[in-house]
Design a protein around this motif. Structure first.
Motif, PDB file in Angstrom:
ATOM      1  N   VAL A 110      33.881 -25.672  -4.083  1.00  0.00           N
ATOM      2  CA  VAL A 110      33.547 -27.094  -4.004  1.00  0.00           C
ATOM      3  C   VAL A 110      33.115 -27.424  -2.581  1.00  0.00           C
ATOM      4  N   CYS A 111      32.160 -28.319  -2.499  1.00  0.00           N
ATOM      5  CA  CYS A 111      31.658 -28.823  -1.213  1.00  0.00           C
ATOM      6  C   CYS A 111      31.712 -30.346  -1.291  1.00  0.00           C
ATOM      7  N   GLU A 112      32.358 -30.959  -0.335  1.00  0.00           N
ATOM      8  CA  GLU A 112      32.464 -32.424  -0.328  1.00  0.00           C
ATOM      9  C   GLU A 112      31.634 -32.989   0.819  1.00  0.00           C
ATOM     10  N   ARG A 113      30.988 -34.104   0.547  1.00  0.00           N
ATOM     11  CA  ARG A 113      30.171 -34.786   1.548  1.00  0.00           C
ATOM     12  C   ARG A 113      30.517 -36.271   1.541  1.00  0.00           C
ATOM     13  N   PRO A 114      30.268 -36.960   2.658  1.00  0.00           N
ATOM     14  CA  PRO A 114      30.633 -38.379   2.752  1.00  0.00           C
ATOM     15  C   PRO A 114      29.752 -39.266   1.872  1.00  0.00           C
ATOM     16  N   LYS A 115      30.257 -40.464   1.579  1.00  0.00           N
ATOM     17  CA  LYS A 115      29.515 -41.377   0.710  1.00  0.00           C
ATOM     18  C   LYS A 115      28.208 -41.847   1.339  1.00  0.00           C
ATOM     19  N   SER A 116      28.081 -41.762   2.645  1.00  0.00           N
ATOM     20  CA  SER A 116      26.830 -42.161   3.294  1.00  0.00           C
ATOM     21  C   SER A 116      25.653 -41.305   2.822  1.00  0.00           C
ATOM     22  N   LEU A 117      25.928 -40.082   2.377  1.00  0.00           N
ATOM     23  CA  LEU A 117      24.866 -39.186   1.904  1.00  0.00           C
ATOM     24  C   LEU A 117      24.282 -39.649   0.567  1.00  0.00           C
ATOM     25  N   ILE A 118      25.050 -40.396  -0.211  1.00  0.00           N
ATOM     26  CA  ILE A 118      24.615 -40.809  -1.550  1.00  0.00           C
ATOM     27  C   ILE A 118      23.323 -41.613  -1.504  1.00  0.00           C
ATOM     28  N   THR A 119      23.167 -42.459  -0.506  1.00  0.00           N
ATOM     29  CA  THR A 119      21.958 -43.283  -0.400  1.00  0.00           C
ATOM     30  C   THR A 119      21.012 -42.775   0.684  1.00  0.00           C
ATOM     31  N   ASP A 120      21.307 -41.632   1.234  1.00  0.00           N
ATOM     32  CA  ASP A 120      20.491 -41.055   2.305  1.00  0.00           C
ATOM     33  C   ASP A 120      19.281 -40.320   1.725  1.00  0.00           C
ATOM     34  N   ALA A 121      18.190 -40.312   2.458  1.00  0.00           N
ATOM     35  CA  ALA A 121      16.984 -39.610   2.010  1.00  0.00           C
ATOM     36  C   ALA A 121      17.213 -38.098   1.927  1.00  0.00           C
ATOM     37  N   GLY A 122      18.235 -37.593   2.580  1.00  0.00           N
ATOM     38  CA  GLY A 122      18.524 -36.161   2.579  1.00  0.00           C
ATOM     39  C   GLY A 122      19.407 -35.701   1.423  1.00  0.00           C
ATOM     40  N   LEU A 123      19.722 -36.591   0.489  1.00  0.00           N
ATOM     41  CA  LEU A 123      20.604 -36.227  -0.626  1.00  0.00           C
ATOM     42  C   LEU A 123      20.065 -35.042  -1.425  1.00  0.00           C
ATOM     43  N   LEU A 124      18.833 -35.106  -1.854  1.00  0.00           N
ATOM     44  CA  LEU A 124      18.259 -34.034  -2.663  1.00  0.00           C
ATOM     45  C   LEU A 124      18.244 -32.715  -1.892  1.00  0.00           C
ATOM     46  N   LYS A 125      17.883 -32.773  -0.631  1.00  0.00           N
ATOM     47  CA  LYS A 125      17.865 -31.566   0.199  1.00  0.00           C
ATOM     48  C   LYS A 125      19.265 -30.948   0.287  1.00  0.00           C
ATOM     49  N   GLU A 126      20.286 -31.783   0.432  1.00  0.00           N
ATOM     50  CA  GLU A 126      21.662 -31.297   0.505  1.00  0.00           C
ATOM     51  C   GLU A 126      22.101 -30.675  -0.814  1.00  0.00           C
ATOM     52  N   LEU A 127      21.761 -31.290  -1.928  1.00  0.00           N
ATOM     53  CA  LEU A 127      22.092 -30.730  -3.241  1.00  0.00           C
ATOM     54  C   LEU A 127      21.443 -29.361  -3.434  1.00  0.00           C
ATOM     55  N   VAL A 128      20.170 -29.267  -3.085  1.00  0.00           N
ATOM     56  CA  VAL A 128      19.443 -28.006  -3.231  1.00  0.00           C
ATOM     57  C   VAL A 128      20.040 -26.938  -2.315  1.00  0.00           C
ATOM     58  N   GLN A 129      20.368 -27.302  -1.086  1.00  0.00           N
ATOM     59  CA  GLN A 129      20.932 -26.332  -0.150  1.00  0.00           C
ATOM     60  C   GLN A 129      22.296 -25.844  -0.623  1.00  0.00           C
ATOM     61  N   CYS A 130      23.078 -26.734  -1.170  1.00  0.00           N
ATOM     62  CA  CYS A 130      24.384 -26.350  -1.714  1.00  0.00           C
ATOM     63  C   CYS A 130      24.192 -25.349  -2.858  1.00  0.00           C
ATOM     64  N   TRP A 131      23.247 -25.639  -3.733  1.00  0.00           N
ATOM     65  CA  TRP A 131      22.954 -24.724  -4.836  1.00  0.00           C
ATOM     66  C   TRP A 131      22.498 -23.369  -4.298  1.00  0.00           C
ATOM     67  N   LEU A 132      21.636 -23.372  -3.296  1.00  0.00           N
ATOM     68  CA  LEU A 132      21.155 -22.117  -2.709  1.00  0.00           C
ATOM     69  C   LEU A 132      22.297 -21.325  -2.091  1.00  0.00           C
ATOM     70  N   ASP A 133      23.211 -22.007  -1.413  1.00  0.00           N
ATOM     71  CA  ASP A 133      24.333 -21.323  -0.772  1.00  0.00           C
ATOM     72  C   ASP A 133      25.298 -20.720  -1.791  1.00  0.00           C
ATOM     73  N   ALA A 134      25.322 -21.238  -3.007  1.00  0.00           N
ATOM     74  CA  ALA A 134      26.198 -20.710  -4.057  1.00  0.00           C
ATOM     75  C   ALA A 134      25.483 -19.706  -4.957  1.00  0.00           C
ATOM     76  N   ARG A 135      24.211 -19.508  -4.740  1.00  0.00           N
ATOM     77  CA  ARG A 135      23.401 -18.672  -5.632  1.00  0.00           C
ATOM     78  C   ARG A 135      23.915 -17.238  -5.745  1.00  0.00           C
ATOM     79  N   ARG A 136      24.323 -16.626  -4.621  1.00  0.00           N
ATOM     80  CA  ARG A 136      24.817 -15.239  -4.672  1.00  0.00           C
ATOM     81  C   ARG A 136      26.101 -15.134  -5.509  1.00  0.00           C
TER      82      ARG A 136
END
Length: 165
Positions: A127-153
């Motif tokens: 599990v990866c937790e991020r602050p609520k400020s990220l929910i409305t941030d323009a970087g939300l999608l990038k963070e979701l994708v990066q999290c998925w990439l980091d768990a890919r292996r």
């Protein structure tokens, strides 16, 4: 004919209740090639809560035969498995691998479990937790994708384990 699924909400009808808190206080989604009803294959689950964002990945509640496959595959690939969860990027993002533990293992796995205690797990997820400020941030999608990439292996490891029969 397309399959039509009945959609039900997880909201509690609070009109006649003294307790007005909703039943479900978050929005969530599961991304998996096997769909939302199969929680046992590696997937990516995220939920948006009032307090922040949580992203999960791994294998949750595998069937007994799947758990057996995972454990025996893991026992035969200890170094590969340890390399996945010991990777500095993985550790920084997720910390450690989580999951409820079994008290008993098959006798032929006990030696491997001395080297890799994760063999006792019934679930294998992170599990990866991020602050609520990220929910409305323009970087939300990038963070979701990066999290998925980091768990890919990790997910690829479990996909191989689940294909072993």
């Amino acid at each position: 004919n397309p399959k039509i699924e009945k959609h039900t909400t997880n909201l509690r009808d609070t009109r006649f209740s003294k307790d007005k808190t909703p039943y479900k206080e978050h929005v969530s989604a599961l991304v998996s090639p096997y769909g939302r009803k199969d929680h046992s294959h590696p997937g990516f689950y995220f939920e948006i809560l009032g307090s922040g964002l949580r992203m999960y990945s791994g294998v949750y509640e595998p069937e007994p035969a799947q758990l057996k496959n995972i454990r025996y595959y893991l026992a035969g690939h200890l170094a590969e498995f340890k390399a996945v969860y010991s990777d500095p990027v993985f550790e920084k993002r997720f910390g450690s691998l989580l999951g409820e533990k079994s008290k008993v293992l098959p006798a032929d796995l006990k030696a491997a479990a001395m080297e890799e205690p994760q063999l006792y797990n019934k679930n294998f997820y992170v599990v990866c937790e991020r602050p609520k400020s990220l929910i409305t941030d323009a970087g939300l999608l990038k963070e979701l994708v990066q999290c998925w990439l980091d768990a890919r292996r990790l997910n690829a490891f479990f996909e191989k384990a689940l294909k072993e029969t």
